[in-house]
Motif scaffolding. Structure first.
Motif, PDB file in Angstrom:
ATOM      1  N   GLU A   1       0.706  -1.215   0.149  1.00  0.00           N
ATOM      2  CA  GLU A   1      -0.023  -0.035   0.027  1.00  0.00           C
ATOM      3  C   GLU A   1       0.850   1.280  -0.015  1.00  0.00           C
ATOM      4  N   LEU A   2       1.942   1.357   1.034  1.00  0.00           N
ATOM      5  CA  LEU A   2       2.931   2.489   1.026  1.00  0.00           C
ATOM      6  C   LEU A   2       3.619   2.602  -0.344  1.00  0.00           C
TER       7      LEU A   2
ATOM      8  N   ASN B   1       2.556   1.708  -3.649  1.00  0.00           N
ATOM      9  CA  ASN B   1       1.651   2.088  -4.343  1.00  0.00           C
ATOM     10  C   ASN B   1       1.375   3.485  -4.229  1.00  0.00           C
ATOM     11  N   TYR B   2       1.104   4.147  -3.023  1.00  0.00           N
ATOM     12  CA  TYR B   2       0.772   5.244  -2.709  1.00  0.00           C
ATOM     13  C   TYR B   2       1.897   6.231  -3.005  1.00  0.00           C
ATOM     14  N   TRP B   3       3.202   5.838  -2.790  1.00  0.00           N
ATOM     15  CA  TRP B   3       4.382   6.618  -3.318  1.00  0.00           C
ATOM     16  C   TRP B   3       4.495   6.703  -4.908  1.00  0.00           C
TER      17      TRP B   3
ATOM     18  N   ASN C   1       2.285   6.193  -7.281  1.00  0.00           N
ATOM     19  CA  ASN C   1       1.097   6.688  -7.828  1.00  0.00           C
ATOM     20  C   ASN C   1       0.972   8.297  -7.533  1.00  0.00           C
TER      21      ASN C   1
ATOM     22  N   GLY D   1       2.063   9.988  -4.764  1.00  0.00           N
ATOM     23  CA  GLY D   1       2.383  10.433  -3.377  1.00  0.00           C
ATOM     24  C   GLY D   1       3.946  11.147  -3.061  1.00  0.00           C
TER      25      GLY D   1
ATOM     26  N   ARG E   1       3.871  14.669  -2.958  1.00  0.00           N
ATOM     27  CA  ARG E   1       2.772  15.418  -2.008  1.00  0.00           C
ATOM     28  C   ARG E   1       3.882  15.557  -0.673  1.00  0.00           C
TER      29      ARG E   1
ATOM     30  N   GLU F   1       1.218  14.380   4.665  1.00  0.00           N
ATOM     31  CA  GLU F   1       0.028  13.545   3.940  1.00  0.00           C
ATOM     32  C   GLU F   1       0.230  12.225   3.958  1.00  0.00           C
ATOM     33  N   ALA F   2       1.497  11.895   3.411  1.00  0.00           N
ATOM     34  CA  ALA F   2       1.632  10.301   3.805  1.00  0.00           C
ATOM     35  C   ALA F   2       1.607  10.021   5.245  1.00  0.00           C
TER      36      ALA F   2
ATOM     37  N   GLN G   1      -2.135   9.445   5.849  1.00  0.00           N
ATOM     38  CA  GLN G   1      -2.537   8.478   5.172  1.00  0.00           C
ATOM     39  C   GLN G   1      -2.314   7.106   5.742  1.00  0.00           C
TER      40      GLN G   1
END
Length: 99
Positions: A69-70, A72-74, A76, A78, A81, A85-86, A89
């Motif tokens: 999950e981390l 993918n966030y980074w 995509n 992240g 940002r 925000e991370a 999240q």
């Protein structure tokens, strides 16, 4: 029963992921940092966790799912940002870095 927690370094060009063992409220490093996308951090983390046979399969799966999950966030967006925000999240992951 030991508990485990992810930690991450939020860098401009890389995401570094490691695992700590948590006893009471104290954290002790369990693994070194694995860097994404420089290396396949997920595969390296998986191999490292599997080598520690005293970590249950359930704990390994939970850590790897959360790492996914981390990552993918980074990747995509992240990474562009604010780090705050991370942190919001992923409140269960200790995230530090330079942004």
């Amino acid at each position: 029963m030991p508990k485990f927690a992810l930690k991450a370094l939020w860098l401009e060009n890389d995401l570094a992921i490691a695992v700590d063992q948590v006893v009471a409220k104290n954290r002790s490093p369990l693994t070194h940092y694995f860097f994404w996308p420089r290396d396949d951090a997920w595969e390296q983390l998986k191999a490292e966790l599997e080598s520690k046979t005293w970590i249950s399969e359930v704990d390994r799966i939970e850590l790897l799912n959360r790492a996914t999950e981390l990552i993918n966030y980074w990747q995509n967006g992240g990474r562009n940002r604010p780090i705050s925000e991370a942190q919001a999240q992923f409140p269960d992951i200790l995230i530090g870095g330079n942004s």
